[in-house]
Scaffold this active site. Sequence first.
Site, PDB file in Angstrom:
ATOM      1  CB  SER A 109       2.417   8.090   5.868  1.00 30.82           C
ATOM      2  OG  SER A 109       3.191   6.968   5.486  1.00 30.82           O
ATOM      3  CE1 TYR A 133       2.772   1.697   0.743  1.00 28.49           C
ATOM      4  CE2 TYR A 133       3.327   2.590   2.898  1.00 28.49           C
ATOM      5  CZ  TYR A 133       3.369   2.668   1.527  1.00 28.49           C
ATOM      6  OH  TYR A 133       4.007   3.715   0.927  1.00 28.49           O
ATOM      7  CB  THR A 159      -0.616   2.843  -0.763  1.00 29.72           C
ATOM      8  OG1 THR A 159      -0.885   4.144  -0.221  1.00 29.72           O
ATOM      9  CG2 THR A 159       0.510   2.960  -1.775  1.00 29.72           C
ATOM     10  CE  LYS A 246      -1.066   8.422  -2.194  1.00 30.02           C
ATOM     11  NZ  LYS A 246       0.167   7.786  -2.719  1.00 30.02           N
ATOM     12  CG  HIS A 270       4.511   6.317  -4.287  1.00 34.19           C
ATOM     13  ND1 HIS A 270       3.658   5.381  -3.761  1.00 34.19           N
ATOM     14  CD2 HIS A 270       5.320   6.665  -3.261  1.00 34.19           C
ATOM     15  CE1 HIS A 270       3.933   5.159  -2.491  1.00 34.19           C
ATOM     16  NE2 HIS A 270       4.941   5.946  -2.152  1.00 34.19           N
TER      17      HIS A 270
END
Length: 387
Positions: A109, A133, A159, A246, A270
């Site tokens: 992440s 992100y 994402t 995603k 999520h």
Amino acid sequence: MNSFPIYNVYDFQLAAKQKIPQDLYEYLASGTDDEQTLAENRAAMKQWYLRPRVLRPVSNICTRSNLFNQHLNVPFFVSPAGVQCLCDPDGECATARACGTFGTIFGHSQHATKSIEEVAQQAPDTNKWYQLYILKDRAMTRSLIRRAVQAGYKGIFLTVDSPRFGYREADARNGFNALPEPFRLANYPVSFIDTYNRQQHDAWDQNSEALFDTSITWDIIPWIKDQCSTMTSSSSSCPPLPVIVKGIHTAEDAILAVQSGADGIMVSNHGGRQLDGALAAMDILPEVVSAVGGLVPILVDGGFQRGTDILKALALGATAVGIGKPVFFALSVGGQEAVEKLFQMLTGELEAAMALCGCASVQEITPRLVTRHPSGGPLVHYQRSKL
């Protein structure tokens, strides 16, 4: 871990609830608003039924799979999810090493508590993918991609379901509105703490919204691919990283993603932590698979806790299944060892289910293996997650 009997994935959550502080447990276990989508992620698994075939040779069960010519020993992986050091001192490094042991993908992440480089150093043999992100600071976004490429990561999860974070009511009630000391988001400069820990919102995750570019459109996909291509072009042994989008919920967006150059789709809500009232991941999966028509691989996460859950998703057209919340609970209970036990349980359950369904390999799992109940299935009531 030895003080609490662990017989299935659910037991890790029960054990973690007894061991970790309430505010951390509810941060990990909860969803948004009424937690309808969180609960229905699990309930949806029970709405699909298996159609086992018999008298087929199943002496040797093979769970190996393939994604972009990357070999996976099991058709499940760790979905990217941050702040794992809240659960175990080694955090993301422990999870990545467990993934290496089982020969599967570790999703790292952007909001991890161990940096891109530290995980690469601590888990050099693990297949690592970076979750991205898009920040308002485009130069910083470019730098994060470059760091992942240079550290040997094999793919990008973009994402797209988080222009804002859903309201995490449990966090607000518990006053969980900042990362506790000494933790920080290790992939960001120290100066970013003033943004993601500024306590402007009652729930911590919402504070980091201020970092994100909420104006991005589908043209961000070719931009990312260009960055990956540019950064890998100097090395013939390092092909451009595949980009998986995603957070897809609809057939329409799946088609747009493919048209925009996405190499893969990840069906995800999520983990029920964004838009409450959205469909369960398993109920989204069939329409996305149908819309994409085999052009790119389809991954899925959200509520998977049994080997039979994984089997059903593969039958519905998924290439691989992401595991999220159970990893946090296993980490909390026993670090890397417990995560490996979690993977062992899921693998054992999947192998048994494949054998009972007459499938000796992942390639033999087809849509004919699953069906809806002839009567429409049982009526399932959801309830809040405070177990």
